[in-house]
Write a protein that holds these residues in place. Structure first.
Motif, PDB file in Angstrom:
ATOM      1  N   LYS A 563     -13.644   0.440 -46.183  1.00  0.00           N
ATOM      2  CA  LYS A 563     -13.912   1.362 -47.283  1.00  0.00           C
ATOM      3  C   LYS A 563     -15.399   1.341 -47.630  1.00  0.00           C
ATOM      4  CE  LYS A 563     -11.177   3.238 -49.519  1.00  0.00           C
ATOM      5  NZ  LYS A 563     -10.582   4.583 -49.446  1.00  0.00           N
ATOM      6  N   PRO A 564     -15.954   2.497 -47.974  1.00  0.00           N
ATOM      7  CA  PRO A 564     -17.395   2.574 -48.240  1.00  0.00           C
ATOM      8  C   PRO A 564     -17.893   1.636 -49.327  1.00  0.00           C
ATOM      9  CG  PRO A 564     -16.467   4.782 -48.016  1.00  0.00           C
ATOM     10  CD  PRO A 564     -15.313   3.821 -48.025  1.00  0.00           C
ATOM     11  N   GLU A 676     -24.693   7.741 -43.371  1.00  0.00           N
ATOM     12  CA  GLU A 676     -23.375   8.289 -43.665  1.00  0.00           C
ATOM     13  C   GLU A 676     -23.505   9.621 -44.406  1.00  0.00           C
ATOM     14  OE1 GLU A 676     -20.317   9.042 -43.219  1.00  0.00           O
ATOM     15  OE2 GLU A 676     -19.429   7.051 -43.496  1.00  0.00           O
ATOM     16  N   THR A 677     -22.477  10.454 -44.282  1.00  0.00           N
ATOM     17  CA  THR A 677     -22.463  11.757 -44.937  1.00  0.00           C
ATOM     18  C   THR A 677     -22.722  11.636 -46.426  1.00  0.00           C
ATOM     19  OG1 THR A 677     -20.839  12.473 -43.304  1.00  0.00           O
ATOM     20  CG2 THR A 677     -21.085  13.840 -45.272  1.00  0.00           C
ATOM     21  N   GLU A 678     -23.511  12.539 -46.947  1.00  0.00           N
ATOM     22  CA  GLU A 678     -23.807  12.540 -48.375  1.00  0.00           C
ATOM     23  C   GLU A 678     -22.519  12.472 -49.187  1.00  0.00           C
ATOM     24  OE1 GLU A 678     -25.987  15.339 -51.791  1.00  0.00           O
ATOM     25  OE2 GLU A 678     -26.007  15.964 -49.689  1.00  0.00           O
ATOM     26  N   ARG A 680     -20.336  10.082 -49.176  1.00  0.00           N
ATOM     27  CA  ARG A 680     -19.278   9.262 -48.585  1.00  0.00           C
ATOM     28  C   ARG A 680     -19.517   7.771 -48.761  1.00  0.00           C
ATOM     29  NH1 ARG A 680     -16.274  11.410 -44.355  1.00  0.00           N
ATOM     30  NH2 ARG A 680     -15.340   9.327 -44.293  1.00  0.00           N
ATOM     31  N   HIS A 681     -20.749   7.389 -49.013  1.00  0.00           N
ATOM     32  CA  HIS A 681     -21.089   5.977 -49.171  1.00  0.00           C
ATOM     33  C   HIS A 681     -22.141   5.859 -50.266  1.00  0.00           C
ATOM     34  CE1 HIS A 681     -22.662   1.934 -48.280  1.00  0.00           C
ATOM     35  NE2 HIS A 681     -21.530   1.722 -47.649  1.00  0.00           N
TER      36      HIS A 681
END
Length: 805
Positions: A563-564, A676-678, A680-681
């Protein structure tokens, strides 16, 4: 001889003739009768807990059998594991009595984690479920909720996890309970951990090695573990190894491990048998601890272990049809699987539950009778479900300022040697709350600076015994992981350095721990704890001497899948960046921190101050390696990982010589999660920030330490992925040279230059006009270098020369 008290310094140890002891099977403890009121309280506690545990598996209504049981009272889905519950409850009742009698602090670690009904029932009786979950209050309504919500959506799961008060061990994958227990008692001299190891779990490799845990416990500074091997004879559908061993065989086994075994198997008076055995265990522990704390430690003490033999599914249905249930594997999960639809099984369920006499155990308001509670510790903070060490233990550490240890920019330094100096200072500053757990690789990984002020804590070595060492080295990654889990979950901080290629051995252990952490974070009552800190070194990029078997960066992907809010992966490019990262990780809480770095001397690209700024950002443009500070680039070259970044910087240097018209921007990423995608983390760059680093439209080439697919997954949803190319480890390697490893995996400076030329040719006409001869030149350089390596068995002398301004 084992058990002999010796003065310091240690003489040469005498041989331990334990084989002679095997023949003397004096393994029974003299049984003293318990007071009648104690016996009654223990038995009725068990009756009540067994009733609740069984009801949790089956009932959706009529939870106290106040009317005739019907099919409508039975749950639609029957989930849970009954077989181990009676044994776990038996132990729980006696530990309560022991705590109350001796006013001690105790944690109960349960290896058979699928025995959650038995533990939850016991926790409800002691009031811990009600404290942390008001809906499970110790009354009729709370009991109804506990029974009916078990193993249904929104209720307690069938395995022990972080939502279980008092738990410090995820009850899913088997094998780790004992190692976790040993980690928990380190540096807690007054703590006792009782660990139940199921005889199925005892067949696992991690458990087999964890029996050696006491060899790393100094009784002067740490607490003790009471291991209880629960031999009920069966796994899910097969006999167990331990269940097929007689007392003599088990005695020989455990004496060899360094224990005194005691057998508890008198089913006619199990309370006296177990109570006396636990008293004996405590007395042996106190004897060993007293000797050590008086300055006369016992060399190779024999610690107590209890072998508990009870029938699987004890007190449950004896037979269903022609099939034996109690005492067989058929009791492992749900003994009456057709109770929802078969009249005979419903009748047996009614008889089974009624046999505990719930009307004799609970008051009209659903509260347990007082004499049942009399065996439970009267102080809440002494109850096993409410011991602060299990849910609010963090003490924190003092992390030294790393700046004075910084390395001068432009020189070469080993990230691990620099980190060893920081860890050396940290261990001195935190003599009781920081430890290193390493699989006998600290010297190889060049972290040996820690030994300037500490040593190894190996109690069976006469030179390390009772010396207070802060380093535990054992050639078992499973033990290192388990020790670290127990140590961290009880409030302290640990570091686990390992060869990169073998850290994957604990992949599933790490994931199980991360699941525990996720659920802990979602509770309102578990407080933050220190992070799990992994140092991954002896990486594939410099494992050319050990060969292909030592080349494997896959643990990075294992952490990325978490998990992020837990996953953190750092690939510091030089020693100063690694120092900054390590200091940050030691201070952090609740994360899985993976730091990947080189033990070999590499260029120091950034000053200490610049390294701190770079690490805080997670990624930045390296102006010194770029064309005109990276302005208006034709192509962006990205290095992720120490050696991979060196190749990128070297590629940019060579490109300035042979194709000066190409404009190159060099970027280093040290915090992998910024890609990581904006959204998402927590560390992910916004799209605007991403474009500020990597441009909006220029080709980008990533030279990545791990597997390319990992990076593709992180970058997948970023705009303009078609302009991105990635090279990483390709499962190519051998016993060769360091630079040949770069060539074999297409991450060498020449391969980076190829991508730079192809990308630059898309936007720069001058480069496009020269592309064919330039590519031919690079192919020639690659072949010439490979020929040199094959002929001379070494890299060209100038391979690692670089001037950093």
């Amino acid at each position: 001889m084992p058990g002999e008290v010796i003065d310091r310094p240690n003489p040469e140890p005498e041989p331990s003739h334990i084989a002679d002891q095997v023949l003397s099977l004096n393994v029974k403890v003299e049984k003293k009768k318990l007071p009648e009121d104690v016996t009654t309280s223990l038995k009725d506690f068990r009756r009540a807990a067994c009733y609740i545990a069984a009801a949790m598996i089956f009932l959706r209504d009529n939870t106290l059998l106040e009317r005739i049981l019907t099919f409508d009272d039975v749950k639609h889905r029957l989930l849970g594991h009954w077989g181990t519950c009676p044994g776990l409850i038996l132990v729980y009742s006696h530990l309560n009595y022991l705590i109350r009698k001796h006013n001690m602090d105790m944690i109960y670690v349960v290896g058979p984690g699928h025995g959650a009904p038995g533990i939850l029932a016991s926790l409800w009786l002691e009031g811990s479920m009600g404290k942390f979950f008001p809906s499970f209050s110790r009354d009729k309504k709370g009991l109804h909720n506990l029974i009916t919500k078990f193993s249904v959506t929104g209720g307690p799961p069938s395995h022990i996890n972080a939502e279980t008060p008092g738990a410090i061990h995820e009850g899913g994958e088997l094998g780790y309970a004992l190692a976790v227990s040993f980690g928990a008692i380190m540096d807690k001299p007054d703590l006792i951990v009782t660990c139940v190891i199921g005889d199925g779990e005892a067949e696992t490799g991690p458990t087999a090695t964890a029996w050696h845990g006491y060899k790393y416990i100094d009784p002067a500074e740490s607490g003790a573990v009471i291991p209880i091997v629960h031999v009920n004879g069966f796994k899910i559908s097969e006999r167990t190894i331990y269940g097929c061993m007689d007392d003599k065989e088990l005695t020989a086994l455990f004496i060899g491990y360094g224990y005194q075994p005691r057998f508890v198997d008198d089913l006619q008076d199990i309370d006296a048998d177990l109570a006396n055995s636990l008293e004996w265990a405590i007395s042996e522990i106190r004897r060993i601890q007293h000797a050590a704390r008086s300055g006369k430690p016992i060399m190779k003490p024999q610690w107590p272990v209890i072998i508990l033999r009870t029938p699987k599914g004890w007190s449950g249905p004896k037979k269903v049809g022609n099939q034996f249930i109690e005492g067989s594997f058929h009791s492992h999960q749900v003994p009456l699987p057709k109770a929802k639809s078969d009249e005979q099984q419903l009748h047996q369920l009614r008889e089974w539950l009624s046999s505990y006499g719930p009307e004799e155990l609970f008051n009209e308001d659903g509260t347990p009778l007082q004499h049942i509670l009399d065996t439970i510790p009267s102080q809440d903070e002494k109850k096993m479900g409410q011991l602060k060490d299990t849910y609010d233990p963090y003490v924190g550490i003092s992390v030294p300022d790393w700046m004075p240890l910084g390395i001068e920019k432009g020189t070469k330094a080993s990230s691990m040697m620099a980190s060893g100096k920081l860890l050396n200072e940290a261990l001195q500053a935190n003599p009781n709350s920081l430890r290193l757990f390493s699989p006998d690789e600290l010297e190889s990984n060049k972290l040996n600076a820690v030994f300037e002020h500490t040593g190894r804590n190996f109690q069976w070595d006469q030179y390390s015994n009772a010396q207070g060492g802060r380093v535990i080295e054992i050639l078992s990654e499973h033990c290192c992981q388990g020790f670290m889990q127990g140590y961290t979950l009880t409030g302290r901080v640990a570091v686990f350095p390992s060869y990169e290629s073998f850290l994957g051995i604990v992949h599933t252990m790490m994931v199980q721990y991360a699941k525990f952490g996720k659920l802990a974070h979602e509770t309102s009552w578990r407080k933050p704890i220190g992070s799990m800190n992994y140092i991954e070194t002896s990486t594939w990029t410099r494992q050319e001497h050990n060969g292909f078997s030592h080349q494997n960066p896959s643990f990075i992907g294992a952490v990325l899948n978490l998990k992020p809010d837990a996953a953190r992966v750092y690939l510091p490019p030089d020693a100063n960046c690694f120092l900054s990262t390590l200091a940050h990780c030691l201070r952090s809480k609740n994360y899985i921190n993976l730091m990947v770095g080189s033990k070999q001397p590499n260029p120091v690209f950034l000053s200490p101050k610049d390294a701190e700024t770079h690490c805080r950002a997670g990624a930045s443009i390296w102006e010194f390696a770029s064309t005109e500070q990276g302005l208006r680039p034709d192509v962006v070259l990205v290095g992720i990982g120490a050696e991979l970044t060196f190749e990128v910087v070297k590629a940019a240097e060579l490109l300035r010589e042979i194709v000066p018209e190409l404009r190159v921007r060099v970027v280093n990423v040290t915090d992998l999660m910024v890609l990581e995608t904006e959204g998402r983390h927590p560390h992910a760059l916004t799209n605007q920030a991403f474009d500020s680093l990597f441009t909006e439209d220029r080709p980008i080439h990533f030279n990545y330490h791990g597997y390319a697919t990992e990076l593709k997954g992180l970058l997948f949803a970023r705009p303009g992925t078609a302009r991105m190319s990635i090279e990483g480890y390709q499962e190519e390697g051998s016993t060769t040279t360091p630079f040949d490893m770069m060539l074999l995996n297409h991450v060498s400076r020449y391969h980076v230059m190829e991508y730079a030329l192809r990308g630059g040719a898309q936007v720069n006409e001058k480069v496009r006009a020269r592309l064919v001869p330039l590519e031919a030149d690079l192919k020639h350089r690659i072949q010439k270098t490979r020929d040199y390596i094959l002929e001379n068995g070494k890299d060209p002398d100038e391979t690692y020369e670089m001037n950093i301004v």
